[in-house]
Design an enzyme around this catalytic site. Structure first.
Site, short mmCIF file in Angstrom:
data_model
loop_
_atom_site.label_atom_id
_atom_site.label_comp_id
_atom_site.label_asym_id
_atom_site.label_seq_id
_atom_site.Cartn_x
_atom_site.Cartn_y
_atom_site.Cartn_z
CB THR A 47 12.85 -9.84 -9.88
OG1 THR A 47 14.09 -9.86 -10.66
CG2 THR A 47 12.46 -11.44 -10.24
CB CYS A 94 0.23 7.29 25.54
SG CYS A 94 0.42 8.60 26.53
N GLY A 97 0.83 -1.24 -0.11
CA GLY A 97 0.06 -0.02 -0.02
C GLY A 97 0.64 1.41 0.04
#
Lengths: 393, 122
Positions: free
Chosen positions: A238, A324, A72
């Site tokens: 590749t 956090c 993505g």
């Protein structure tokens, strides 16, 4: 041993054993390089092209419009930077939104540093972008509008058809990041007027490290990874045949309508039950316009990472948009963009399901969550305040 | 995530959590925006901290650090407690991501704010 309940499928998913089986021969028997002309090479090329056909079919595209990438992030980078550079003659203005994935945000920020202009559209309190706002932002210089289809944090599914119409009307290319939504809601490049679509494998029980970019025939992009002419010169390197084969099999398996229905049912059961806990709100929309596997809540007076920590101790995996969360001290910009306060964003918890999530797992989660929130509120200096506020409601 | 087992233990089973209704002084540090608010309650006998408890709104590291601050401070003289540093807390808790160090800073600050308040009252 305790069985772990995995409710972080928005981060990544377990590989379907059927996908692993399909990939296995590509490592040991059909390991050829698709560019080679001998038998092994031809076998690999055959696997590659058949997989391309499978992916194309799932979004109503042609096989030659699909190019494979490493995932993505690469697809989003290629779509945004590739279009920006290939269309400079027309203009150097792009439009996106304030609720995109980090890789779209960072690609746009980088383009700004290179002299491009980017407009970041606001969203409403449920995370939707309005077609009117898009239309107002378009100038003669605008080359691309990029929007996340299904939001990774709050599950909002944008109305691509309506946004696509606006782009079409003004001759602006339309890209969507469909990493979270692919196979979970309808994606049709023709009906939704899409020019570029980012897809990936590991959110739908396929392998990590493989994705695709749909590029409508005739749309120009500049390649970012130069190499030996692979993927029609758009992406050197590749081809990752085992990954691509796994991706195609995973996508095909995930397209089954019954999975969506099952996830929707469990998602709603989860949301209904968690909302019974005092002082909790749902972030993002309800119903059809929400990803079938996403739930995101804010708990008053407690911190999301701490809830996640206690859930983890009980064997439930979750995630949070709190400040956090280990990498930053700023809460999620997506949650702030829908109008949450820092405190609400810090109290957020995301639970994301998969087709392997069971009703028992949802029941267990719903059972432990209230105790955890209660425990943290007892520790919190705001615990009493919350009780007082809630008793007035 | 790089949290020590000891930190996880103090987070899941804090020994000193809760309000102290008959506290001699209370100290508070932090704010909602940064995501951590810590309140430390102290009781003093013969110039020593005879009891220390906390209330914390915050993440795992913040809760564990608050508990550790109480744990270390208990039994210390007020002067000794005023000399406590965040490093003492981190050393006791073990590994945590560097971005979490501020949690232990807040904990010691809240404790020392409580002691200052106590001294002001005397």
């Amino acid at each position: 041993m305790r069985k772990t309940i995995y409710l972080d499928n928005g981060a990544t998913t377990m590989l379907d054993p059927k996908v692993v089986e399909a990939m296995r021969p590509c490592f040991t028997e059909q390991y050829g390089n698709a560019s080679s002309t001998h038998e092994y090479g031809r076998d690999a090329k055959d696997l590659l092209e058949r997989s391309r056909g499978t992916i194309a079919k799932t979004i109503n595209a042609s096989p030659d419009e699909i190019l494979f990438t490493s995932g993505g992030t690469e697809s989003n980078n290629l779509a945004i930077k590739g279009v920006a550079y290939a269309n400079q003659k027309k203009g150097k203005h792009l439009i996106t939104t304030k609720v995109e994935h980090k890789c779209v945000m960072e690609s746009c920020r980088w383009l700004e540093s290179q002299g491009f202009k980017v407009t970041y559209l606001d969203v409403d309190s449920e995370g939707f972008v309005s077609p009117e706002a898009l239309e107002r932002a378009i100038t003669k210089e605008t080359v691309l509008f990029s929007v996340i289809h299904g939001n990774n944090e709050i599950g909002t599914i944008q109305d691509l058809a309506a946004l696509g119409m606006v782009c079409k009307k003004h001759n602006v290319l339309f890209h969507t990041d469909a990493c979270q939504s692919y196979t979970k809601t309808a994606l049709d490049v023709k009906k939704q007027h899409l020019d570029l679509v980012t897809l990936n494998a590991h959110k739908l029980h396929g392998p990590k490290g493989v994705g695709a970019l749909y590029v409508r025939r005739g749309v120009a992009i500049s390649p970012w990874q130069h190499g030996g002419g692979h993927e029609k010169g758009n992406r050197g390197g590749t081809e990752n045949i085992p990954g691509i084969v796994g991706f195609a099999v995973a996508a095909k398996l995930a397209m089954d309508e019954k999975h969506r229905k099952q996830m929707t049912k469990l998602r709603d059961k989860l949301i209904d039950n968690v909302l019974k806990i005092p002082g909790v709100t749902l972030n993002g929309p309800r119903g059809e316009r929400r990803l079938c596997n996403n739930a995101n809540f804010s708990f008053a007076g407690v911190e999301g990472e701490a809830i996640g920590g206690l859930l983890d101790a009980k064997g439930v995996c979750s995630s949070t948009g709190s400040a956090c969360s280990a990498h930053s001290l700023e809460p999620s910009y997506v949650l702030l963009a829908i109008g949450l306060t820092h405190e609400q964003a810090n109290g957020s918890l995301r639970l994301t399901l998969s087709r392997f999530t069971t009703e028992e797992e949802i029941d267990s989660t719903v059972k432990v969550l209230p105790e955890i929130v209660e425990k943290l509120r007892r520790i919190s200096p705001f615990g009493k305040l919350i009780d007082k506020v809630l008793s007035k409601v | 995530m790089a949290y020590s087992q000891k930190l996880m233990d103090h987070f899941t089973n804090p020994r000193n959590a809760g309000e102290m209704p008959d506290a001699h002084a209370v100290g508070e540090e932090g704010n909602l925006k940064c995501g951590d608010v810590m309140r430390v309650f102290i009781k003093v006998e013969d110039d020593r901290l005879s009891d220390v408890t906390f209330q914390t709104y915050g993440c795992m590291a913040a809760i564990a650090a608050s508990d550790m601050v109480c744990e270390i401070a208990k039994g210390k003289t007020l002067d000794e407690a005023m000399r406590m540093t965040p490093k003492d807390v981190i050393n006791e808790l073990g590994e945590m991501p560097p971005i979490k160090f501020h949690c232990s800073i807040l904990g010691t600050q809240a404790l020392q704010a409580a002691i200052k308040e106590y001294r002001k009252k005397q």
